[in-house]
Design an enzyme around this catalytic site. Sequence first.
Site, PDB file in Angstrom:
ATOM      1  N   HIS A 762      -5.369  -2.300   3.368  1.00 29.83           N
ATOM      2  CA  HIS A 762      -4.811  -1.963   2.057  1.00 29.83           C
ATOM      3  C   HIS A 762      -4.004  -3.117   1.497  1.00 29.83           C
ATOM      4  CE1 HIS A 762      -1.684  -0.276  -0.669  1.00 29.83           C
ATOM      5  NE2 HIS A 762      -2.755   0.279  -1.199  1.00 29.83           N
ATOM      6  N   ASN A 766      -4.592  -4.843  -2.089  1.00 29.92           N
ATOM      7  CA  ASN A 766      -3.658  -4.407  -3.131  1.00 29.92           C
ATOM      8  C   ASN A 766      -2.722  -5.487  -3.653  1.00 29.92           C
ATOM      9  OD1 ASN A 766      -2.357  -1.990  -4.597  1.00 29.92           O
ATOM     10  ND2 ASN A 766      -0.624  -2.946  -3.571  1.00 29.92           N
TER      11      ASN A 766
END
Length: 911
Positions: A762, A766
């Site tokens: 992630h 991100n």
Amino acid sequence: MGAFSIFERSSSSSSSSKVLLNQSTFWQNKLLQQKKFLVPVQQRRVHSRKAGAAGVRRGINNPVAALSEDLVKGAASSAVPGAAEKPVKFKVRAVLTVRKNIKEDFKETLVNQFDALTEKIGRNVVLELVGTEVDPRTKGPKKSREAVLKDWSKKSNVKAERVHYTAEFLVDSNFGTPGAITVANKHQKEFFLETITIEGFACGPVHFQCNSWVQSTKDHPGKRIFFANQPYLPSETPAGLRALREKELKDIRGTGKGVRKLSDRIYDYDVYNDLGNPDRGSEFVRPSLGGEQRPYPRRCRTGRLPTDTESRIEKPLPIYVPRDEQFEESKQDAFSAGRLQGVLHNLIPLLKASISARNQDFSGFADIDSLYSEGLLLNLGLKDGLLKKLPLPNVVSKIQESSQGLLKYNSPKILSRDKFAWLRDDEFARQALAGAFPPVSNLDPKIYGPQESALKEEHIIGQLDGMSVQQALEENKLYVLDFHDIYLPFLDRINALDGRKSYATRTIFFLNSLGTLKPIAIELSLPPSGPSPRSKRVLTPAADATSNWLWQLAKAHVCSNDAGVHQLVNHWLRTHACMEPFILAAHRQLSAMHPIYKLLDPHMRYTLEINALARQNLINADGVIESCFTPGRYCMEMSAAAYKNWRFDKEGLPADLIRRGMAVPDPTQPHGLKLLIEDYPYAADGLLIWSAIEDWVRTYVNHYYPNSSQICDDKELQSWYAESINTGHADLRHESWWPTLSNGDDLVSILTTIIWLASAQHAALNFGQYPYGGYVPNRPPLMRRLVPDENDPEYTSFLAGPHKYFLLALPSVLQATKYMAVVDTLSTHSPDEEYLGERQQPWIWSGDGEITEAFFEFSAEIGRIEKEIEKRNSDPSRRNRCGAGVLPYELLVPSSEPGVTCKGVPNSVSI
């Protein structure tokens, strides 16, 4: 009795300490003769020593409840000489750490004052200790007498972030070890209970890591249950705690009925039937995701009754997530103060009318640059008169007060070293590092035309440094970035939208002798419309001025395809949506005392809350994602189409690299594979983190499951994994690729994959969004014009002003700034971020000393990895992360300060 557990660690030489120590030694010797005394001291103390030593190394002091001389004397006087067979009553003390909100509104202040007053008439906080043993008289667990929290009214005005309260319990000397504590909150208002420490037992301090909101009994009758930090497998649960363990899980699961209150702690499943809002009009209708027609992971159920077909909750109304999943105060402040709230909710709607009357498009690259030097409003020519009419939040007003103008964006990192890096082919390739040739479609040829690509050998043969195509393939020199099959089924609908134009793209890259990629051909595909030659088109690097601008437009369309898939599939689907079922099942099926729950706990933080906010503000009908990305209203349908090809067994980093053709299995290599592009920063750094997580998880699993039968017989563990699949991923539950869970290796692989996805995967997806995408020409989230050819009416205007045509193909000012505001917020670390290798209360999260030591070893390894990444980023031989104008690859650097930093690996999907 229990004083020796404190004074044994004290170096004090005062006379009072000597007296207490002598007394405690006497009572230790006296009481150990009783048949049912607590626990052998030396047998249990090793764990607390290790945990304490670890805390000292981290510079943390454990909260300790000191026992008074009077308390020990009282214990001594309560014993009757010569009556050792009878239990003796003793007092033990609890210290509760309550975290308070720094900011309180007027209503909260009144309620706090009211609670302080009603304390005097018995409306207080009542505690009760529960032992691990069964009381032979009651046949239930041994319990202390109820105790009342002291000094709540006296400390009601304390403004500290954490306030410590005490309570004293009266217990029998044969009570044994405390394993749980119940809390009844008779106040009007909830409070956040962080930790409880019990002092006075021979086993040493007993710690409870609570980190939970305790609701008022007027809203939630009954007592809250908290378990001590000693982990237990279900089969090892002490007899006195078995019923409480079952009750706590039953309460958390709920009944599956009713509308959830914001104060509830109930975890349940539902489909994505809350993205549209038919009540606003037919244009806001969106299909439900989840089910046979459109498979999708399940989300947290709110129980909200549908209006027409949707279960929609519109802002500013809060959307339900279990109370303990909601943002803490500092996280909420950071999120609310972001441009996402300040701009999108207040500024943009009020500016729409004003902007629409002006030129909405960038007239030159200087207009884009001015967003970083002047700000949005000055760029638009909007002056103070308009500003005074806007109800802007304080944070935006403060920006306006500066002489630089409102909404001045920070310069994205992509511009920090080379302002024109985004134009270079090698930078385009470096950011795309993600094969066979020629690529082939898997779509139905009857619907979407021939499966063969328009890319041919003649397009690339002259760009292979003298190699033949076959030779380049054999030496793993050709790579493809393929968005053909995910976009093509939607292109007719996308291109019919106002101001949206897209292709289904494929890009071929060649790996040169320097170890870097260069793009050598781009295929632009449109849906087949008869024999039209425009359905498939191939462009190659520029040979003249005209082809240079066509090549730049083609690259922009590739980046737009990439931005959409990045956001909708790789980011949202694979790390947010697909993780939610595993989190829901963990809360529903794993007790808080289960060792696997304790392992996963930091990797679940805030995910349900951020996903709920996304459903409300980002992925909903007419939300930010639909407004900012090329697929528009079809964004989430594209995400659902990609879910059909999602495979949990391929989500781990090694399996993913092999699946994508970026690595080949090689058992002689450290990670069991060989990278085909040696200088592949995401893979090279990621494998270091993957291996550290895997080693930590293996140590943890082997500690609690020495043999496979324990895994098979663990009913909570098996229920967690089964529910994650059968309910959370119900639409794919019959797929044969789901890993089994029958031995330690299976469990290590499953847990490592989950932790990898929640943390490093992630983070890599991100936190680079604003640093790379904040400069819109570098990675435009949407395109508004197709690439012209000589037969197009607009080809003449393209030749007359290619840079203007290029800017008109990019998002408008409004679209660009809205997107910049979103990715700025999404790329921001909050002040309370917890990074990989960190935990809340690291010295007490587990009562198992060996595991606490192993965690700090894992933390140290993460620190070593950070230094290795820094070393790699300064190595000039690594040309994909070091060189003139080349950004270092820092997305997997584990730690970070708050803000937009383009680095930092949080434990969980928290933004």
